[in-house]
Design an enzyme around this catalytic site. Structure first.
Site, PDB file in Angstrom:
ATOM      1  N   ARG A 237       0.844  -1.193   0.000  1.00 15.97           N
ATOM      2  CA  ARG A 237       0.000   0.000   0.000  1.00 15.97           C
ATOM      3  C   ARG A 237       0.879   1.243   0.000  1.00 15.97           C
ATOM      4  NH1 ARG A 237      -3.493  -2.349  -1.889  1.00 15.97           N
ATOM      5  NH2 ARG A 237      -5.576  -2.763  -1.120  1.00 15.97           N
ATOM      6  N   GLU A 266      -3.917   7.612  -4.548  1.00 16.70           N
ATOM      7  CA  GLU A 266      -4.179   7.200  -5.943  1.00 16.70           C
ATOM      8  C   GLU A 266      -5.463   7.836  -6.479  1.00 16.70           C
ATOM      9  OE1 GLU A 266      -4.162   2.917  -5.792  1.00 16.70           O
ATOM     10  OE2 GLU A 266      -2.081   2.861  -5.133  1.00 16.70           O
ATOM     11  N   HIS A 284      -0.992   0.778 -10.140  1.00 21.09           N
ATOM     12  CA  HIS A 284      -1.666  -0.230  -9.303  1.00 21.09           C
ATOM     13  C   HIS A 284      -2.219  -1.379 -10.167  1.00 21.09           C
ATOM     14  CE1 HIS A 284      -3.882  -0.704  -5.202  1.00 21.09           C
ATOM     15  NE2 HIS A 284      -3.697  -1.889  -5.756  1.00 21.09           N
TER      16      HIS A 284
HETATM   17  P1  NAP Z   1      -1.076 -11.212   4.539  1.00 23.12           P
HETATM   18  O1  NAP Z   1      -1.004 -12.644   4.148  1.00 23.12           O
HETATM   19  O2  NAP Z   1      -1.948 -10.812   5.674  1.00 23.12           O
HETATM   20  O3  NAP Z   1       0.406 -10.707   4.811  1.00 23.12           O
HETATM   21  C1  NAP Z   1       0.709  -9.515   5.421  1.00 23.12           C
HETATM   22  C2  NAP Z   1       2.037  -9.665   6.130  1.00 23.12           C
HETATM   23  O4  NAP Z   1       2.380  -8.399   6.698  1.00 23.12           O
HETATM   24  C3  NAP Z   1       2.005 -10.673   7.253  1.00 23.12           C
HETATM   25  O5  NAP Z   1       3.129 -11.497   7.134  1.00 23.12           O
HETATM   26  C4  NAP Z   1       2.057  -9.846   8.530  1.00 23.12           C
HETATM   27  O6  NAP Z   1       2.787 -10.543   9.530  1.00 23.12           O
HETATM   28  C5  NAP Z   1       2.792  -8.591   8.050  1.00 23.12           C
HETATM   29  N1  NAP Z   1       2.412  -7.400   8.792  1.00 23.12           N
HETATM   30  C6  NAP Z   1       1.170  -6.895   8.974  1.00 23.12           C
HETATM   31  N2  NAP Z   1       1.212  -5.794   9.728  1.00 23.12           N
HETATM   32  C7  NAP Z   1       2.508  -5.591  10.037  1.00 23.12           C
HETATM   33  C8  NAP Z   1       3.187  -4.612  10.814  1.00 23.12           C
HETATM   34  N3  NAP Z   1       2.535  -3.617  11.432  1.00 23.12           N
HETATM   35  N4  NAP Z   1       4.537  -4.707  10.908  1.00 23.12           N
HETATM   36  C9  NAP Z   1       5.184  -5.714  10.306  1.00 23.12           C
HETATM   37  N5  NAP Z   1       4.601  -6.672   9.563  1.00 23.12           N
HETATM   38  C10 NAP Z   1       3.267  -6.609   9.431  1.00 23.12           C
HETATM   39  O7  NAP Z   1      -1.562 -10.320   3.323  1.00 23.12           O
HETATM   40  P2  NAP Z   1      -1.308 -10.569   1.757  1.00 23.12           P
HETATM   41  O8  NAP Z   1      -2.426 -11.337   1.208  1.00 23.12           O
HETATM   42  O9  NAP Z   1       0.086 -11.039   1.552  1.00 23.12           O
HETATM   43  O10 NAP Z   1      -1.461  -9.049   1.211  1.00 23.12           O
HETATM   44  C11 NAP Z   1      -0.631  -8.047   1.710  1.00 23.12           C
HETATM   45  C12 NAP Z   1      -1.058  -6.683   1.206  1.00 23.12           C
HETATM   46  O11 NAP Z   1      -0.675  -6.516  -0.145  1.00 23.12           O
HETATM   47  C13 NAP Z   1      -2.558  -6.421   1.193  1.00 23.12           C
HETATM   48  O12 NAP Z   1      -3.039  -6.050   2.467  1.00 23.12           O
HETATM   49  C14 NAP Z   1      -2.706  -5.303   0.193  1.00 23.12           C
HETATM   50  O13 NAP Z   1      -2.627  -4.063   0.825  1.00 23.12           O
HETATM   51  C15 NAP Z   1      -1.476  -5.482  -0.712  1.00 23.12           C
HETATM   52  N6  NAP Z   1      -1.861  -5.897  -2.074  1.00 23.12           N
HETATM   53  C16 NAP Z   1      -1.579  -5.059  -3.118  1.00 23.12           C
HETATM   54  C17 NAP Z   1      -1.922  -5.445  -4.401  1.00 23.12           C
HETATM   55  C18 NAP Z   1      -1.629  -4.576  -5.580  1.00 23.12           C
HETATM   56  O14 NAP Z   1      -2.371  -4.629  -6.553  1.00 23.12           O
HETATM   57  N7  NAP Z   1      -0.549  -3.818  -5.560  1.00 23.12           N
HETATM   58  C19 NAP Z   1      -2.555  -6.664  -4.643  1.00 23.12           C
HETATM   59  C20 NAP Z   1      -2.833  -7.464  -3.555  1.00 23.12           C
HETATM   60  C21 NAP Z   1      -2.465  -7.073  -2.276  1.00 23.12           C
HETATM   61  P3  NAP Z   1       2.498 -10.328  11.099  1.00 23.12           P
HETATM   62  O15 NAP Z   1       1.008 -10.446  11.264  1.00 23.12           O
HETATM   63  O16 NAP Z   1       3.286 -11.374  11.797  1.00 23.12           O
HETATM   64  O17 NAP Z   1       2.995  -8.958  11.397  1.00 23.12           O
HETATM   65  C1  8YV Z   2      -6.604  -4.490  -6.509  1.00 24.35           C
HETATM   66  C2  8YV Z   2      -5.316  -4.789  -4.311  1.00 24.35           C
HETATM   67  O1  8YV Z   2      -5.917  -3.667  -7.367  1.00 24.35           O
HETATM   68  O2  8YV Z   2      -6.115  -6.860  -3.557  1.00 24.35           O
HETATM   69  C3  8YV Z   2      -5.680  -5.750  -3.256  1.00 24.35           C
HETATM   70  O3  8YV Z   2      -5.487  -5.401  -2.070  1.00 24.35           O
HETATM   71  O4  8YV Z   2      -4.786  -3.764  -4.053  1.00 24.35           O
HETATM   72  C4  8YV Z   2      -5.546  -5.139  -5.734  1.00 24.35           C
HETATM   73  O5  8YV Z   2      -5.615  -6.490  -5.973  1.00 24.35           O
HETATM   74  C5  8YV Z   2      -7.648  -3.680  -5.906  1.00 24.35           C
HETATM   75  O6  8YV Z   2      -8.311  -4.314  -4.902  1.00 24.35           O
HETATM   76  C6  8YV Z   2      -8.616  -3.292  -7.018  1.00 24.35           C
HETATM   77  O7  8YV Z   2      -9.696  -2.695  -6.591  1.00 24.35           O
END
Ligand code: NAP
Ligand code: 8YV
Length: 327
Positions: A237, A266, A284
């Site tokens: 994020r 964004e 994104h």
């Molecule tokens: P996840 O499985 O919950 O992984 C998040 C990781 O972050 C966990 O290992 C957690 O470990 C760690 N974490 C959370 N809060 C923290 C903190 N304050 N300090 C240190 N570590 C922390 O989530 P995910 O499915 O991998 O997704 C992660 C994030 O990617 C989403 O929340 C979203 O914002 C982003 N994302 C972006 C896109 C995009 O299009 N760019 C797409 C999908 C997801 P601990 O709980 O042990 O701290």
């Molecule tokens: C998408 C994301 O771009 O899953 C997330 O957290 O940031 C992305 O996969 C977003 O949700 C689209 O609306």
């Protein structure tokens, strides 16, 4: 189905966001299409008829949750749900779901692509070719940066972070990580603080959620710790990065380069980042393939259907887990 039964499962769906999901929901449920402000403006009876809200990217705050007195479920598109007040929903007994797992591979692929594009300047090299400079000026300059011998720190070794790490293993680089808690299923060196991770690594890949705790966690100090060869990649994020500090670090050479798929406000991207030749910027798109967005949409639909048919859901957010446990 009687009108009473239909209205008990009426679903509001946001006007913005993934079209296939909205259309499929409209085919399957009794739907009201509207953005949060449109739902807030509806009369009391209409608001009272809404039992579910499918948000395809629109914010859901406490005011909207309270304005929908019979709301039972918010099905959010995407794994990150920082746009939904999940704590308030849980207090109100409203289940929130999100779309984990189905996008891990796509986002991890994009993170690796963004890392390589940032290090090896591939987008700039393509522009060089398209501008005819290959013929007029010769070969594109050798890139000072490479993936070779890098120490990569993953900030957020969760579902997506693990998919990134597995891919990085194939590149033979060192992998470290920082989470709040150490995992017991990996041997990568764990750092109890982000500062320690940044000190040990020259490459930082951020995949943490946007929360109050992670806001601006990557600040001037963390960037300085990566060193002048340092590279930041953010697919988590935008709020996690202090963008003013990053713009300055890129300008001053405190770090070498950054690859960013997400931004704090964004679609607005700070001018300092737009001006930085050593920044590789994406709008994104990490999960944005037809395949993966449709899988995310299907999970939104499955969560709603399962809720209305059986009172269970597939993928609740942690704040809602207690509301569906044992059903
Ligand atoms: P996840 O499985 O919950 O992984 C998040 C990781 O972050 C966990 O290992 C957690 O470990 C760690 N974490 C959370 N809060 C923290 C903190 N304050 N300090 C240190 N570590 C922390 O989530 P995910 O499915 O991998 O997704 C992660 C994030 O990617 C989403 O929340 C979203 O914002 C982003 N994302 C972006 C896109 C995009 O299009 N760019 C797409 C999908 C997801 P601990 O709980 O042990 O701290
Ligand atoms: C998408 C994301 O771009 O899953 C997330 O957290 O940031 C992305 O996969 C977003 O949700 C689209 O609306």
């Amino acid at each position: 189905m009687s009108e009473r039964e239909r209205s008990a499962r009426r679903v509001a769906v946001s006007r913005r966001g993934h079209g296939w999901t909205r259309q499929t929901l409209q085919d399957r449920f009794d739907c009201v299409v509207g953005e949060p402000d449109e739902l807030m403006a509806m009369d009391e009876a209409e608001r009272a008829s809404i039992a579910g809200f499918a948000t395809l990217m629109s914010p859901v705050d406490a005011g909207l949750i309270d304005a929908l007195p019979n709301l039972k479920i918010i099905a959010s598109f995407g794994v990150g749900y920082d746009h939904v007040d999940a704590a308030h929903a849980a207090q109100r007994g409203v289940v929130v779901t999100h779309t984990p797992h189905v996008l891990d591979d796509e986002v991890a692929d994009t993170a690796i692509g963004l890392l390589l594009n940032t290090l090896r300047e591939l987008p700039r090299a393509e522009i060089w070719l398209r501008m005819g400079k290959w013929s007029s000026e010769g070969a594109y300059p050798l890139t000072p940066l490479t993936l070779r011998d890098r120490k990569v720190g993953i900030f957020g070794l969760g579902r997506i972070g693990m998919a990134v790490a597995r891919r990085l293993e194939g590149f033979g680089v060192a992998i470290h990580y920082h989470n709040r808690s150490q995992r017991d299923d990996v041997a990568y060196p764990y750092h109890a603080t982000l500062a320690s991770l940044a000190h040990a690594c020259d490459t930082l890949i951020s995949v943490v959620p946007g929360t109050a705790q992670t806001r601006h966690a990557i600040d001037a100090d963390i960037l300085a710790r990566l060193g002048p060869d340092g590279v930041l990649v953010n697919v988590g994020r935008g709020s996690v990065v202090d963008e003013t500090a990053l713009g300055e670090a890129l300008r001053a050479g405190t770090i070498a380069a950054a690859g960013l798929d997400v931004f704090e406000d964004e679609p607005n991207v700070p001018q300092a980042l737009l001006d930085a030749p050593n920044a590789c910027l994406l709008p994104h798109v990490a999960s944005a393939s037809v395949h993966t967005r449709q899988a995310m949409g299907q999970l939104v639909i499955d969560n709603l259907a399962e809720w209305f048919e059986r009172g269970t859901v597939r993928t609740p957010v942690p704040e809602a887990a207690h509301l569906v446990e044992g059903r």
